[in-house]
Design an enzyme around this catalytic site. Structure first.
Site, PDB file in Angstrom:
ATOM      1  N   ASN A  59       0.819  -1.111  -0.063  1.00  0.00           N
ATOM      2  CA  ASN A  59       0.082   0.162  -0.032  1.00  0.00           C
ATOM      3  C   ASN A  59       0.794   1.183  -0.001  1.00  0.00           C
ATOM      4  O   ASN A  59       1.632   1.538   1.009  1.00  0.00           O
ATOM      5  CB  ASN A  59      -0.698  -0.026   1.428  1.00  0.00           C
ATOM      6  CG  ASN A  59      -1.585   1.393   1.394  1.00  0.00           C
ATOM      7  OD1 ASN A  59      -1.810   1.922   0.442  1.00  0.00           O
ATOM      8  ND2 ASN A  59      -2.201   1.735   2.588  1.00  0.00           N
ATOM      9  N   LYS A  95       0.025   4.392  -0.171  1.00  0.00           N
ATOM     10  CA  LYS A  95      -0.314   5.512   0.406  1.00  0.00           C
ATOM     11  C   LYS A  95      -0.321   6.637  -0.608  1.00  0.00           C
ATOM     12  O   LYS A  95      -0.193   6.400  -1.709  1.00  0.00           O
ATOM     13  CB  LYS A  95       0.053   5.860   1.668  1.00  0.00           C
ATOM     14  CG  LYS A  95       0.079   4.540   2.521  1.00  0.00           C
ATOM     15  CD  LYS A  95       0.314   4.659   4.056  1.00  0.00           C
ATOM     16  CE  LYS A  95       0.351   3.611   4.927  1.00  0.00           C
ATOM     17  NZ  LYS A  95       0.149   3.731   6.363  1.00  0.00           N
ATOM     18  N   HIS A 148      -9.536   1.032   4.739  1.00  0.00           N
ATOM     19  CA  HIS A 148      -8.410   1.320   5.501  1.00  0.00           C
ATOM     20  C   HIS A 148      -8.584   2.207   6.622  1.00  0.00           C
ATOM     21  O   HIS A 148      -9.207   3.033   6.816  1.00  0.00           O
ATOM     22  CB  HIS A 148      -7.265   1.969   4.576  1.00  0.00           C
ATOM     23  CG  HIS A 148      -5.919   1.903   5.323  1.00  0.00           C
ATOM     24  ND1 HIS A 148      -5.489   2.884   5.899  1.00  0.00           N
ATOM     25  CD2 HIS A 148      -4.800   1.008   4.919  1.00  0.00           C
ATOM     26  CE1 HIS A 148      -4.318   2.564   6.485  1.00  0.00           C
ATOM     27  NE2 HIS A 148      -3.783   1.333   5.699  1.00  0.00           N
ATOM     28  N   GLU A 196      -6.885   4.428   7.924  1.00  0.00           N
ATOM     29  CA  GLU A 196      -6.707   6.001   7.757  1.00  0.00           C
ATOM     30  C   GLU A 196      -8.163   6.764   6.957  1.00  0.00           C
ATOM     31  O   GLU A 196      -8.164   7.955   7.038  1.00  0.00           O
ATOM     32  CB  GLU A 196      -5.318   6.150   6.870  1.00  0.00           C
ATOM     33  CG  GLU A 196      -4.097   5.836   7.625  1.00  0.00           C
ATOM     34  CD  GLU A 196      -3.089   5.449   6.955  1.00  0.00           C
ATOM     35  OE1 GLU A 196      -2.878   5.524   5.590  1.00  0.00           O
ATOM     36  OE2 GLU A 196      -1.984   4.905   7.516  1.00  0.00           O
ATOM     37  N   GLU A 247      -5.741  -5.053  10.535  1.00  0.00           N
ATOM     38  CA  GLU A 247      -4.412  -4.005  10.690  1.00  0.00           C
ATOM     39  C   GLU A 247      -4.740  -3.297  12.113  1.00  0.00           C
ATOM     40  O   GLU A 247      -5.511  -2.305  12.053  1.00  0.00           O
ATOM     41  CB  GLU A 247      -4.273  -2.925   9.636  1.00  0.00           C
ATOM     42  CG  GLU A 247      -3.971  -3.802   8.264  1.00  0.00           C
ATOM     43  CD  GLU A 247      -3.501  -2.593   7.286  1.00  0.00           C
ATOM     44  OE1 GLU A 247      -2.407  -2.960   6.990  1.00  0.00           O
ATOM     45  OE2 GLU A 247      -4.048  -1.661   6.974  1.00  0.00           O
ATOM     46  N   GLY A 299       2.420   1.818  10.824  1.00  0.00           N
ATOM     47  CA  GLY A 299       3.472   3.017  10.703  1.00  0.00           C
ATOM     48  C   GLY A 299       4.448   3.251  12.254  1.00  0.00           C
ATOM     49  O   GLY A 299       4.832   4.394  12.441  1.00  0.00           O
ATOM     50  N   SER A 326       3.362  -2.420  10.225  1.00  0.00           N
ATOM     51  CA  SER A 326       4.835  -2.703  10.638  1.00  0.00           C
ATOM     52  C   SER A 326       5.478  -3.920  10.180  1.00  0.00           C
ATOM     53  O   SER A 326       6.284  -4.293  10.871  1.00  0.00           O
ATOM     54  CB  SER A 326       5.069  -2.291  12.193  1.00  0.00           C
ATOM     55  OG  SER A 326       4.953  -0.947  12.428  1.00  0.00           O
TER      56      SER A 326
HETATM   57  C1  PEP Z   1      -0.773   0.164   5.980  1.00  0.00           C
HETATM   58  O1  PEP Z   1      -0.932   1.304   6.026  1.00  0.00           O
HETATM   59  O2  PEP Z   1      -1.589  -0.616   5.441  1.00  0.00           O
HETATM   60  C2  PEP Z   1       0.453  -0.505   6.766  1.00  0.00           C
HETATM   61  C3  PEP Z   1       0.331  -1.613   7.021  1.00  0.00           C
HETATM   62  O3  PEP Z   1       1.463   0.444   6.969  1.00  0.00           O
HETATM   63  P1  PEP Z   1       2.790  -0.043   7.712  1.00  0.00           P
HETATM   64  O4  PEP Z   1       3.263  -1.012   7.106  1.00  0.00           O
HETATM   65  O5  PEP Z   1       3.658   1.289   7.464  1.00  0.00           O
HETATM   66  O6  PEP Z   1       2.512   0.122   8.991  1.00  0.00           O
END
Ligand code: PEP
Length: 249
Positions: free
Chosen positions: A9, A11, A96, A98, A165, A171, A211
């Site tokens: 992803n 973003k 997601h 976000e 997630e 992040g 992460s």
């Molecule tokens: C995400 O935004 O879907 C995600 C998993 O981000 P990160 O791997 O940076 O934690």
């Protein structure tokens, strides 16, 4: 046997040349190989068409969201699932965190987006996950189970992907214990089985996201009912993204 899905992803990152370079580097690992897993990249809308042309079917491409509306109309700024399908993408991330937290996507909206995604011939990656407060209050399993129930559309089929997630892991460099990941993924599988029956539920892939890095991918991807990874930050560097994927070779 579910094929693992390694998904990036991007973003809101990448100008055109950087995005195409990234995808070319990923392709250099994929071309001529018979991989035992699927690879998916989800660039921003601006690069979807270019990336679809560049990968030429060798890896899957998805959008990071779709409009809640499915037909053309006066919806400035929206991009429908049908438009994403029209340029050759195969997947769309919906729900997601976000967008749930920052853009007001409720379970009902996520469900509608997932419905439109399937109707358009795409595969939705439906994201769910608890906040830190919810985990600390011991509510993570209930919250995520309710999100799964509330976000699955009625046209769901075995190709649909769920991504667990935890919001506090995205992040941040923090990840849940492997026991917590197993407990959550087993719970999601049980909810899917209860809702859809074992045949459909057994086909559906449940990704872990939050992460995922080259150093923790192997152990996370070995956990029961973890059928792949949704990768944010580490998907922006081809070496890191491929190091994660290569743990499955
Ligand atoms: C995400 O935004 O879907 C995600 C998993 O981000 P990160 O791997 O940076 O934690």
């Amino acid at each position: 046997m579910r094929r693992k899905l390694i998904a990036g992803n991007w973003k809101m990152n990448m100008f055109k040349e950087d995005g195409l370079n990234l995808v070319r580097q990923i392709l250099s690992h994929v071309e001529g190989q018979k991989l035992p897993f699927d690879v998916l990249v989800c660039p921003p809308f601006t690069l979807l068409s270019d990336v679809c042309h560049a990968v030429n079917g060798k890896v899957f491409v998805g959008s990071q969201d779709v409009s809640v509306v499915s037909e053309f109309g006066a919806f400035t700024g929206d991009v429908s699932a049908k438009m994403v399908a029209d340029i050759g993408a195969e997947y769309a991330i919906v729900g997601h965190s976000e967008r749930r937290a920052g853009r007001g996507d409720t379970d009902a909206i996520v469900q509608e987006k997932a419905f439109n995604t399937i109707e358009a011939g795409l595969i939705p990656v439906i994201c769910v996950g608890e906040t830190l407060e919810e985990r600390e209050a011991g509510k993570a399993l209930d919250i995520v189970s309710a999100q799964v129930r509330g976000s699955l559309p009625k046209n769901v089929n075995g190709t649909v992907v769920i991504a667990y997630e935890p919001v506090w892991a995205i992040g941040t460099g923090k990840i849940p214990t492997l026991e917590d990941v197993a407990q959550m993924h087993n719970t999601i599988r049980a909810v899917l089985t209860e809702m859809l029956g074992p045949d459909t539920a057994d086909q559906m892939r449940i990704l872990y996201g939050g992460s995922v890095k080259p150093g923790n991918a192997k152990e996370l991807l070995a956990v029961s009912n973890v059928d792949g990874a949704l990768i944010g930050g580490a998907s922006l560097k081809a070496d890191d993204f491929w190091a994660i994927a290569a743990t499955q070779l």
